[in-house]
Design an enzyme around this catalytic site. Structure first.
Site, PDB file in Angstrom:
ATOM      1  N   ARG A  22      47.594  48.071  44.262  1.00 44.85           N
ATOM      2  CA  ARG A  22      46.379  49.225  43.738  1.00 44.85           C
ATOM      3  C   ARG A  22      46.683  50.037  45.202  1.00 44.85           C
ATOM      4  O   ARG A  22      47.760  49.821  45.978  1.00 44.85           O
ATOM      5  CB  ARG A  22      45.035  48.301  44.203  1.00 44.85           C
ATOM      6  CG  ARG A  22      44.362  47.468  43.277  1.00 44.85           C
ATOM      7  CD  ARG A  22      43.418  47.064  43.722  1.00 44.85           C
ATOM      8  NE  ARG A  22      42.873  46.626  43.080  1.00 44.85           N
ATOM      9  CZ  ARG A  22      42.773  44.696  42.634  1.00 44.85           C
ATOM     10  NH1 ARG A  22      42.914  44.642  44.333  1.00 44.85           N
ATOM     11  NH2 ARG A  22      41.713  44.433  42.472  1.00 44.85           N
ATOM     12  N   LYS A  66      40.271  42.465  46.606  1.00 45.85           N
ATOM     13  CA  LYS A  66      38.981  43.433  46.352  1.00 45.85           C
ATOM     14  C   LYS A  66      38.162  41.715  46.241  1.00 45.85           C
ATOM     15  O   LYS A  66      38.466  41.136  46.650  1.00 45.85           O
ATOM     16  CB  LYS A  66      38.165  43.660  45.047  1.00 45.85           C
ATOM     17  CG  LYS A  66      38.677  45.146  44.305  1.00 45.85           C
ATOM     18  CD  LYS A  66      38.132  45.470  43.487  1.00 45.85           C
ATOM     19  CE  LYS A  66      38.912  46.891  42.601  1.00 45.85           C
ATOM     20  NZ  LYS A  66      38.296  47.602  41.266  1.00 45.85           N
ATOM     21  N   HIS A  84      47.794  55.262  40.752  1.00 53.45           N
ATOM     22  CA  HIS A  84      47.194  54.085  39.423  1.00 53.45           C
ATOM     23  C   HIS A  84      48.198  54.032  38.067  1.00 53.45           C
ATOM     24  O   HIS A  84      48.907  52.389  38.155  1.00 53.45           O
ATOM     25  CB  HIS A  84      46.351  53.800  39.414  1.00 53.45           C
ATOM     26  CG  HIS A  84      45.704  52.961  39.473  1.00 53.45           C
ATOM     27  ND1 HIS A  84      45.553  52.000  40.111  1.00 53.45           N
ATOM     28  CD2 HIS A  84      44.370  52.029  38.262  1.00 53.45           C
ATOM     29  CE1 HIS A  84      44.576  50.561  40.236  1.00 53.45           C
ATOM     30  NE2 HIS A  84      43.952  50.913  38.503  1.00 53.45           N
ATOM     31  N   ARG A  94      50.867  51.074  38.650  1.00 49.05           N
ATOM     32  CA  ARG A  94      50.293  49.515  38.367  1.00 49.05           C
ATOM     33  C   ARG A  94      50.208  48.478  37.101  1.00 49.05           C
ATOM     34  O   ARG A  94      50.598  48.055  36.491  1.00 49.05           O
ATOM     35  CB  ARG A  94      49.204  49.444  39.336  1.00 49.05           C
ATOM     36  CG  ARG A  94      48.146  48.419  39.108  1.00 49.05           C
ATOM     37  CD  ARG A  94      46.686  48.664  40.183  1.00 49.05           C
ATOM     38  NE  ARG A  94      45.605  47.633  39.026  1.00 49.05           N
ATOM     39  CZ  ARG A  94      45.944  46.193  39.871  1.00 49.05           C
ATOM     40  NH1 ARG A  94      46.806  45.871  41.074  1.00 49.05           N
ATOM     41  NH2 ARG A  94      45.207  45.662  39.745  1.00 49.05           N
ATOM     42  N   HIS A 136      43.033  40.310  39.743  1.00 55.21           N
ATOM     43  CA  HIS A 136      41.777  40.292  38.743  1.00 55.21           C
ATOM     44  C   HIS A 136      41.226  39.294  39.048  1.00 55.21           C
ATOM     45  O   HIS A 136      41.784  38.296  38.973  1.00 55.21           O
ATOM     46  CB  HIS A 136      42.540  40.500  37.231  1.00 55.21           C
ATOM     47  CG  HIS A 136      43.041  42.206  37.035  1.00 55.21           C
ATOM     48  ND1 HIS A 136      43.713  42.240  35.886  1.00 55.21           N
ATOM     49  CD2 HIS A 136      42.790  42.999  37.724  1.00 55.21           C
ATOM     50  CE1 HIS A 136      43.896  43.771  36.305  1.00 55.21           C
ATOM     51  NE2 HIS A 136      43.823  44.368  37.361  1.00 55.21           N
ATOM     52  N   TYR A 143      46.410  44.997  29.078  1.00 49.77           N
ATOM     53  CA  TYR A 143      47.277  45.325  29.003  1.00 49.77           C
ATOM     54  C   TYR A 143      47.789  44.891  27.762  1.00 49.77           C
ATOM     55  O   TYR A 143      49.476  44.955  27.505  1.00 49.77           O
ATOM     56  CB  TYR A 143      48.232  45.284  30.272  1.00 49.77           C
ATOM     57  CG  TYR A 143      48.130  45.240  31.657  1.00 49.77           C
ATOM     58  CD1 TYR A 143      47.884  46.998  31.617  1.00 49.77           C
ATOM     59  CD2 TYR A 143      47.444  45.074  32.647  1.00 49.77           C
ATOM     60  CE1 TYR A 143      47.863  47.972  33.166  1.00 49.77           C
ATOM     61  CE2 TYR A 143      46.353  46.058  33.888  1.00 49.77           C
ATOM     62  CZ  TYR A 143      46.289  47.030  33.711  1.00 49.77           C
ATOM     63  OH  TYR A 143      46.334  48.002  34.070  1.00 49.77           O
TER      64      TYR A 143
END
Length: 293
Positions: free
Chosen positions: A145, A169, A239, A242, A265, A274
């Protein structure tokens, strides 16, 4: 009732009561065969639970099944369970299973050639160009990210083993492989630029010429500038690299679960977008080939 007998009854129901074709029944049986290969311990209808459906769906997605395929198998299994409940063979509630949604808006992705042009855009005769090339190469090689790239600490980059440790995250740490090109340009940046920075003792890898961590706003302007210089007309952002990383990995044969882990994720359904993007690009290339021939 044993599962084999239940499947026979379900087959009669599909053909006689529902009036569906033998081909449709064959497809149901093929999906159910995979379901019971996964749940090898379920030999009787008393072993079945409504929670099996969600577990099977998650498994299908985790091994890289496309969303349409996973949903079709879920539908087949759900039909079988609902038949058993209707006939009184099972009492467990059939739980609602949240289905992964097809994205209404696919992220922008560059072709391999466009990525190459973007990576080659920085002026390698200038210190900022060397740093920017190292950043672009790192982002494309790892799928980090933007916030993870800009806050990347020098100590978290293991150039010997080609691994980057990232705090993502939820303060979750993950390790991501670092490609040869990214390593090459990081080394060049450290030796020729980073070690001469006025704030060389900073823990952050990528710094401004004044020794401060770079901002998202700066990196956005930089990537737009390089896109313009490379002749890329798509409206890209930091982004985008990515997205390119994930899409190109899947097109190259990488497993969905592996890409999920590298991207950080929490839910594999997030990574699933994707596969749609990859399929769209492949179909586009096929259509282009057909039109030219």
């Amino acid at each position: 009732m044993d599962i084999e007998t239940a499947l026979d009854d379900f087959g009669q129901y599909i053909l006689a009561d529902k009036g569906l074709s033998k081909q449709t029944l064959k497809e149901y049986y093929e999906d159910l065969k995979l379901f019971f290969e996964y749940f090898k311990d379920k030999r009787d209808t008393s072993d079945l639970r409504g929670t099996d459906l969600a577990q099977f769906l998650n498994y299908e997605l985790s091994i890289g099944r496309s969303v349409p395929t996973a949903l079709r198998r879920l539908s087949s299994t759900r039909s079988f369970y609902l038949f058993l409940k209707k006939e009184g063979y099972i009492e467990d509630e059939i739980l609602d299973v949240p289905s992964p949604k097809k994205p209404s808006h696919l992220p922008i992705c560059l072709s391999m050639e466009e990525v190459e042009d973007l990576l080659n855009a920085p002026n390698m005769k200038k210190p900022d160009g060397i740093r920017d090339r190292a950043m672009l190469e790192t982002m494309y090689a790892t799928g980090l990210r933007v916030s993870e790239l800009l806050s990347l600490e020098r100590s978290k980059v293991d150039l010997k083993n080609k691994i980057v440790s990232v705090i993502g995250k939820g303060s979750k740490q993950r390790k991501v492989p670092l490609g040869d090109y990214a390593c090459e340009y990081i080394v060049k940046y450290i030796n020729e630029v980073r070690n001469k920075n006025p704030n060389a003792s900073s823990k952050y890898l990528f710094l401004s010429k004044y020794g401060q961590p770079l901002t998202r706003q700066y990196f956005f302007k930089v990537i737009r500038k390089y896109a313009d210089e490379a002749g890329i007309e798509k409206e890209i952002s930091p982004h985008t690299l990515r997205h390119c990383f994930a899409t190109h990995m899947l097109e190259g044969g990488a497993q969905l679960r592996a890409v999920q882990e590298m991207l950080g994720h929490a839910n594999i359904a997030t990574t699933q977008i994707y596969t749609h993007l990859s399929t769209k690009r492949i179909i586009s290339a096929y259509d282009l080939y057909i039109n030219k021939n």
